[in-house]
Design an enzyme around this catalytic site. Structure first.
Site, mmCIF file in Angstrom:
data_model
loop_
_atom_site.group_PDB
_atom_site.id
_atom_site.type_symbol
_atom_site.label_atom_id
_atom_site.label_comp_id
_atom_site.label_asym_id
_atom_site.label_seq_id
_atom_site.Cartn_x
_atom_site.Cartn_y
_atom_site.Cartn_z
ATOM 1 C CB ALA A 115 -0.902 -0.001 1.234
ATOM 2 C CG HIS A 172 -1.779 5.049 -7.285
ATOM 3 N ND1 HIS A 172 -3.044 5.559 -7.433
ATOM 4 C CD2 HIS A 172 -1.368 5.420 -6.049
ATOM 5 C CE1 HIS A 172 -3.387 6.209 -6.315
ATOM 6 N NE2 HIS A 172 -2.381 6.142 -5.469
#
Ligand code: ADP
Length: 310
Positions: A115, A172
């Protein structure tokens, strides 16, 4: 399934909270170098559980990861004033080196869910450092960008985001690619659906949606400093696919042999996710412009990952 979370800051604890509310895990263990923080987050999340599920929420040490099927890695350091992106990356790579040295001996067979940002580069680094099968080292990648993309398209067309099949590919981050060409609503190409319901996807509408997806995080950071609820739920969504062997098609990041002409790079494309991690990669149909944009995104990510000495 038991789930470990290393890094009990905003992102790690939000993932724990989402997981606990969804009742997806039998047990959650939160670990942080700041032990008092891990204890406090675990207690706080545990107090929400009686309203929603029966998940056991604990804080602990690395040895308490034993038996975990998934370990979420959300540890990291934030950017110091004047620090370059590369310097920050090197410090986060050092954090991951330390964390993996503790995690891997306890749970060598767990799926690692990354993450920490920049998530694609951290996924590539974790794959290299751990030596684990790349299909079991999964970065949250564009799972959240894809959710934002679907939600904005759904809002424009007046339908539920669950009926929109569209993906954000690549990094991302700034170079991500909104795959308009392959997007569908129901089984119908997006532009056809839009025409049928009298809400055409004009250049202006597309630009607004593009801006809404690409700049969502910046807007949230301006207002509250950082983003965590969205990604927390996204991480829980990936755990659900693994824990229940759902074989969902999700846009997640793993180290991939070749994408848009670039070799050995971690980035997001749609992938089938189940109990063994990523089971298959799906390359959407792209037009020339989208393919070039994905090539640029992949090249940039590879350059950044290669710049880190491990
Ligand atoms: P984010 O918003 O990304 O969650 P935070 O700063 O809130 O960022 O959380 C990151 C967490 O990672 C912090 O709680 C920090 O203590 C933790 N952390 C940093 N380095 C390590 C490490 N080496 N081992 C374990 N936890 C770490």
């Amino acid at each position: 399934m038991k789930v470990g979370i290393v890094g009990a800051g905003m992102v790690g604890s939000s993932a724990g909270y989402a997981l606990a509310l969804m009742g997806l895990a039998s047990e959650i263990v939160l670990i942080d170098q700041n032990a008092a923080l891990a204890v406090a987050q675990a207690e706080d999340i545990a107090h929400a559980v009686p309203f929603m599920s029966s998940t056991v929420v604990n804080s602990g040490h690395y040895r308490d990861l034993e038996g975990a099927g998934v370990v979420i890695l959300a540890a990291g350091v934030s950017q110091k004033p004047g620090e370059t992106r590369l310097e920050l990356l090197e410090r986060n790579a050092a954090v991951f080196r330390a964390v993996l040295a503790e995690v891997l001996p306890v749970v060598p067979d767990a799926i690692l869910l990354i993450a920490s940002n920049p998530v694609d580069v951290m996924t590539q680094i974790t794959t290299r450092l751990s030596g684990i099968d790349p299909r079991r080292v999964i970065g949250s990648g564009t799972i959240l960008d894809t959710a934002r993309f679907r939600s904005l398209i759904g809002r424009h067309l007046g339908i539920s985001p669950q009926s929109v099949h569209a993906y954000v590919l690549g990094e991302h981050g700034d170079s991500e690619v909104l795959a308009w060409t392959s997007a569908r609503a129901g089984s119908v190409p997006l532009s056809s659906f839009a025409a049928q319901v009298g809400s055409p996807l004009t250049t202006e509408v597309r630009a607004q949606i593009d801006d809404g997806v690409r700049n969502a995080a910046y807007k949230i950071i301006n207002g509250k400093g950082s983003t965590y609820y969205g990604i927390g739920a996204g991480l829980a969504r990936i755990v659900k696919a693994i824990a229940r062997d759902q074989r969902d098609v999700l846009s997640v990041s793993i180290s991939t042999p070749e994408v848009a002409g670039v070799r050995d790079v971690a980035l997001s494309i749609p992938r089938v996710v189940g109990a063994e991690g990523v089971l298959a990669d799906l390359f959407p149909d792209l037009d020339d412009e989208e393919y070039s944009a994905l090539n640029r995104s992949a090249s940039l990510l590879k350059e950044r990952a290669d710049a880190i000495a491990l």
